[in-house]
Design a protein around this motif. Structure first.
Motif, mmCIF file in Angstrom:
data_model
loop_
_atom_site.group_PDB
_atom_site.id
_atom_site.type_symbol
_atom_site.label_atom_id
_atom_site.label_comp_id
_atom_site.label_asym_id
_atom_site.label_seq_id
_atom_site.Cartn_x
_atom_site.Cartn_y
_atom_site.Cartn_z
ATOM 1 N N GLY A 394 0.787 -1.220 0.000
ATOM 2 C CA GLY A 394 0.000 0.000 0.000
ATOM 3 C C GLY A 394 0.820 1.271 0.000
ATOM 4 O O GLY A 394 0.268 2.361 -0.222
ATOM 5 N N LEU A 395 2.140 1.183 0.229
ATOM 6 C CA LEU A 395 2.974 2.380 0.216
ATOM 7 C C LEU A 395 3.329 2.741 -1.221
ATOM 8 O O LEU A 395 3.863 1.922 -1.963
ATOM 9 C CB LEU A 395 4.253 2.161 1.017
ATOM 10 C CG LEU A 395 4.115 1.915 2.522
ATOM 11 C CD1 LEU A 395 5.489 1.810 3.165
ATOM 12 C CD2 LEU A 395 3.311 3.021 3.192
ATOM 13 N N ASP A 396 3.034 3.961 -1.616
ATOM 14 C CA ASP A 396 3.385 4.436 -2.952
ATOM 15 C C ASP A 396 4.875 4.798 -3.002
ATOM 16 O O ASP A 396 5.419 5.364 -2.041
ATOM 17 C CB ASP A 396 2.557 5.660 -3.330
ATOM 18 C CG ASP A 396 1.087 5.335 -3.499
ATOM 19 O OD1 ASP A 396 0.782 4.172 -3.818
ATOM 20 O OD2 ASP A 396 0.250 6.220 -3.289
ATOM 21 N N VAL A 397 5.518 4.483 -4.132
ATOM 22 C CA VAL A 397 6.931 4.812 -4.307
ATOM 23 C C VAL A 397 7.170 5.321 -5.722
ATOM 24 O O VAL A 397 6.404 5.054 -6.637
ATOM 25 C CB VAL A 397 7.851 3.591 -4.056
ATOM 26 C CG1 VAL A 397 7.832 3.176 -2.605
ATOM 27 C CG2 VAL A 397 7.506 2.440 -4.973
ATOM 28 N N ALA A 398 8.258 6.059 -5.866
ATOM 29 C CA ALA A 398 8.721 6.505 -7.176
ATOM 30 C C ALA A 398 10.238 6.443 -7.164
ATOM 31 O O ALA A 398 10.880 6.568 -6.110
ATOM 32 C CB ALA A 398 8.237 7.923 -7.468
ATOM 33 N N GLY A 399 10.831 6.239 -8.327
ATOM 34 C CA GLY A 399 12.279 6.175 -8.441
ATOM 35 C C GLY A 399 12.677 6.073 -9.896
ATOM 36 O O GLY A 399 11.885 6.393 -10.792
ATOM 37 N N ALA A 456 9.000 3.802 7.376
ATOM 38 C CA ALA A 456 8.603 2.437 7.748
ATOM 39 C C ALA A 456 9.827 1.571 7.977
ATOM 40 O O ALA A 456 9.881 0.768 8.924
ATOM 41 C CB ALA A 456 7.708 1.839 6.665
ATOM 42 N N LEU A 457 10.825 1.730 7.125
ATOM 43 C CA LEU A 457 12.054 0.946 7.243
ATOM 44 C C LEU A 457 12.776 1.257 8.550
ATOM 45 O O LEU A 457 13.182 0.349 9.299
ATOM 46 C CB LEU A 457 12.960 1.252 6.045
ATOM 47 C CG LEU A 457 14.134 0.321 5.795
ATOM 48 C CD1 LEU A 457 13.655 -0.997 5.209
ATOM 49 C CD2 LEU A 457 15.121 0.975 4.826
ATOM 50 N N LEU A 458 12.942 2.527 8.862
ATOM 51 C CA LEU A 458 13.642 2.923 10.078
ATOM 52 C C LEU A 458 12.861 2.525 11.326
ATOM 53 O O LEU A 458 13.450 2.092 12.329
ATOM 54 C CB LEU A 458 13.901 4.428 10.071
ATOM 55 C CG LEU A 458 14.880 4.931 9.001
ATOM 56 C CD1 LEU A 458 14.963 6.451 9.015
ATOM 57 C CD2 LEU A 458 16.259 4.326 9.196
ATOM 58 N N SER A 459 11.540 2.648 11.277
ATOM 59 C CA SER A 459 10.718 2.242 12.418
ATOM 60 C C SER A 459 10.848 0.746 12.670
ATOM 61 O O SER A 459 10.902 0.296 13.828
ATOM 62 C CB SER A 459 9.248 2.606 12.166
ATOM 63 O OG SER A 459 9.080 3.999 12.095
ATOM 64 N N GLU A 460 10.893 -0.029 11.591
ATOM 65 C CA GLU A 460 11.050 -1.474 11.719
ATOM 66 C C GLU A 460 12.388 -1.826 12.368
ATOM 67 O O GLU A 460 12.464 -2.697 13.244
ATOM 68 C CB GLU A 460 10.951 -2.112 10.338
ATOM 69 C CG GLU A 460 11.126 -3.618 10.341
ATOM 70 C CD GLU A 460 11.115 -4.197 8.935
ATOM 71 O OE1 GLU A 460 11.310 -5.420 8.820
ATOM 72 O OE2 GLU A 460 10.915 -3.434 7.979
ATOM 73 N N ILE A 461 13.454 -1.145 11.953
ATOM 74 C CA ILE A 461 14.771 -1.409 12.541
ATOM 75 C C ILE A 461 14.760 -1.075 14.028
ATOM 76 O O ILE A 461 15.270 -1.840 14.866
ATOM 77 C CB ILE A 461 15.857 -0.603 11.804
ATOM 78 C CG1 ILE A 461 15.976 -1.067 10.353
ATOM 79 C CG2 ILE A 461 17.206 -0.744 12.513
ATOM 80 C CD1 ILE A 461 16.868 -0.190 9.499
ATOM 81 N N ARG A 462 14.188 0.067 14.364
ATOM 82 C CA ARG A 462 14.143 0.471 15.769
ATOM 83 C C ARG A 462 13.364 -0.544 16.605
ATOM 84 O O ARG A 462 13.767 -0.889 17.726
ATOM 85 C CB ARG A 462 13.524 1.862 15.889
ATOM 86 C CG ARG A 462 14.388 2.990 15.333
ATOM 87 C CD ARG A 462 13.806 4.353 15.645
ATOM 88 N NE ARG A 462 14.691 5.420 15.192
ATOM 89 C CZ ARG A 462 14.528 6.131 14.092
ATOM 90 N NH1 ARG A 462 13.477 5.889 13.309
ATOM 91 N NH2 ARG A 462 15.385 7.063 13.757
#
Length: 515
Positions: A394-399, A456-462
């Protein structure tokens, strides 16, 4: 047709790119249609344009500062160094040829020069001001007869030239005077101003130096620019790794146990390290480039970055003791991310039957994903957008993607995202996510510039390592915009813009605004 200004330097990494970025922002703020232009760039930091072309990362940032979309004509010749003294030539955004350095300097110039002229004319017909950037020094005498990025380009564009010198490295008087002395008289006549860059302390202390330089050279000093800490603007090439943003953090002692520790493996041919800039800007996060395998041990997460030579850098990992620490990190449940070439390394095998990257035909990968990658002739250069899958669903991304490999999924593969190319509708799967969600592989450069995914990535690591929560730094897009504005404001204070507009033949009254 456009008014044209060129910034050249006494050496590499004296601040040409940053000054061009600042001028693009200033001219845009003052109401002009402005575009950057660098005839030839040598860098492994590149970007994809909306048209699916590849240019230097610095020119993409300069276009962003100018408030315009990047295009291939802003950097018609991009050189990407490869293993074995070979260089990949990107011509107007497309892969043109892979040659040795000798062949490039002696045998390639006419076709490339015609592209440079064509691209400059394209921009000149569409913009009011072109801010041009030189490469290295305009007086590398062994290369001067062959080079196309400095005074030859200024002559072609009939551009006024500003010479930039870096006072921090020392020898500023010799570098300025020596550069001017080695220019041909007709080239020297184009130099209309000098800028002293990266001055620390009170600029009044250099007043005598300004007077001496102006008297000796007969050329006005347009300003003494201060050293700017933590600017937050993309670095042009690997010399940027020595900047304060990266260097101090890499050397910092790990005293604060509450920090998220993220290790980036510093591959020999690492490319697009600006992918990680958002992490360096996050509070409560310590990011460092690893030069030794044992430095992985202290990290909570490990990143394998992009590379210009996947096969050669994978061999380097194996021969220099990196494989066991990476496998240990996987067993210990540390989060791992592979981007582009780093993603390819995480698979079962990499094939290069036509030897496009090296003399190695086939090599086993690290085996974290059930994938096989084949290095192929066609280079993929596209902007993409989409939605993440799995635990990030559900997270939108662009790159953007810039790679020559095609990765095939095995039965155990689980895609990381559904994406589509810019302005297209058809979705396709992208990347890989391990079953336990701890290993991510993706071709998406710029993935960490997506705020919701990064948070989300940083929260998961923490959470996994029982570290205290930390508020997000905020929107990277806004931080970048603020950085351009901050840079422009500093340069406005220290640079004589009245003289610069006069050089361009534009009438101004700075008290009442430009127009």
């Amino acid at each position: 047709m456009s008014k044209n200004l060129m910034v050249v330097g006494t050496a590499s990494n004296v601040g040409k790119s940053i000054l061009v970025t600042a001028l693009c922002r200033i001219f845009a703020q003052d109401g002009f249609r402005v575009a950057p232009f660098k005839a030839q760039n040598m860098s492994l930091n590149s970007a994809a344009t909306p048209s699916g072309r590849e240019i230097g990362r610095a020119q993409a940032a300069q276009a962003e500062a100018a408030g315009v979309l990047a295009n291939e004509h802003m950097n018609p010749v991009l050189l990407k160094p490869m293993h074995g003294m070979r260089t990949q030539i990107i011509l107007q955004g497309r892969l043109y040829e892979t040659v040795t350095a000798r062949d490039y300097f002696h045998n390639q110039k006419q076709a490339l020069w015609e592209a440079v002229v064509d691209s400059f004319r394209f921009l000149s017909e569409r913009y009011e001001i072109i801010v041009m950037e030189g490469a290295g020094s305009p007086v590398e005498m062994n290369l001067k007869p062959y080079e196309i990025a400095n005074m030859r380009a200024a002559e072609m564009a009939d551009a006024a030239v500003i010479l930039v010198a870096d006072i921090e490295r020392g020898g500023v008087f010799a570098s300025v005077v020596g550069t001017l002395h080695l220019l041909e008289p007709y080239e020297r006549a184009r130099v209309r101003g000098i800028v002293i860059n990266k001055f620390r302390g009170d600029p009044a202390l250099f007043d005598d130096g300004v007077r001496w330089l102006e008297k000796f050279t007969g050329i006005p000093i347009l300003g003494v620019l201060p050293y700017i800490e933590n600017l937050g603007i993309d670095e042009e090439d690997s010399m940027g790794l020595e900047s304060t943003r990266y260097k101090n953090l890499k050397m910092e002692k790990h005293r604060q146990q509450e920090l998220v520790q993220i290790a980036i493996v510093q591959l020999p041919h690492m490319a697009n390290f600006t992918d990680f800039d958002p992490l360096f800007l996050e509070e409560g996060v310590h990011v460092y480039f690893c030069e030794k395998p044992q430095e992985i041990k202290q990290a909570h997460a490990v990143i394998l970055p992009g590379t210009k030579n996947t096969m050669v850098d994978l061999l380097w990992l194996k021969e220099n003791g990196w494989v066991t620490p990476l496998l240990d990190a996987r067993r210990e449940g540390k989060l791992m991310v592979g981007i582009c070439g780093g993603y390819q390394m995480l698979g079962q095998k990499i094939l290069d039957p036509d030897h496009r990257e090296s003399e190695i035909s086939e090599m086993d990968g690290l085996g974290f994903f059930d994938t096989i990658t084949k290095i192929c002739a066609e280079k993929r250069t596209v902007l993409v957008e989409g939605t993440l899958l799995g635990k990030y669903e559900g997270l939108d991304v662009a790159g953007y993607e810039i790679h020559m490999g095609i990765t095939e999924y095995g039965l155990e593969s689980q895609p990381f995202a559904h994406v589509k190319e810019w302005n297209e509708k058809k979705l396709r799967t992208e990347g890989n996510l391990s079953r336990d969600g701890l290993v991510i592989g993706t071709y998406l450069h710029g993935i960490l510039h997506n705020d919701r995914f990064r948070n989300a990535l940083l929260s998961e690591i923490r959470e996994r390592h029982r570290l205290p929560p930390q508020a997000s730094t905020g929107s990277m897009a806004q931080i970048r915009a603020d950085s351009y504005d901050r840079l422009a404001e500093i340069v406005r204070r220290h640079l004589d813009l009245r003289k610069i507009y006069h050089m361009l033949g534009i009438r101004t009254d700075l008290r009442d605004g430009i127009r």
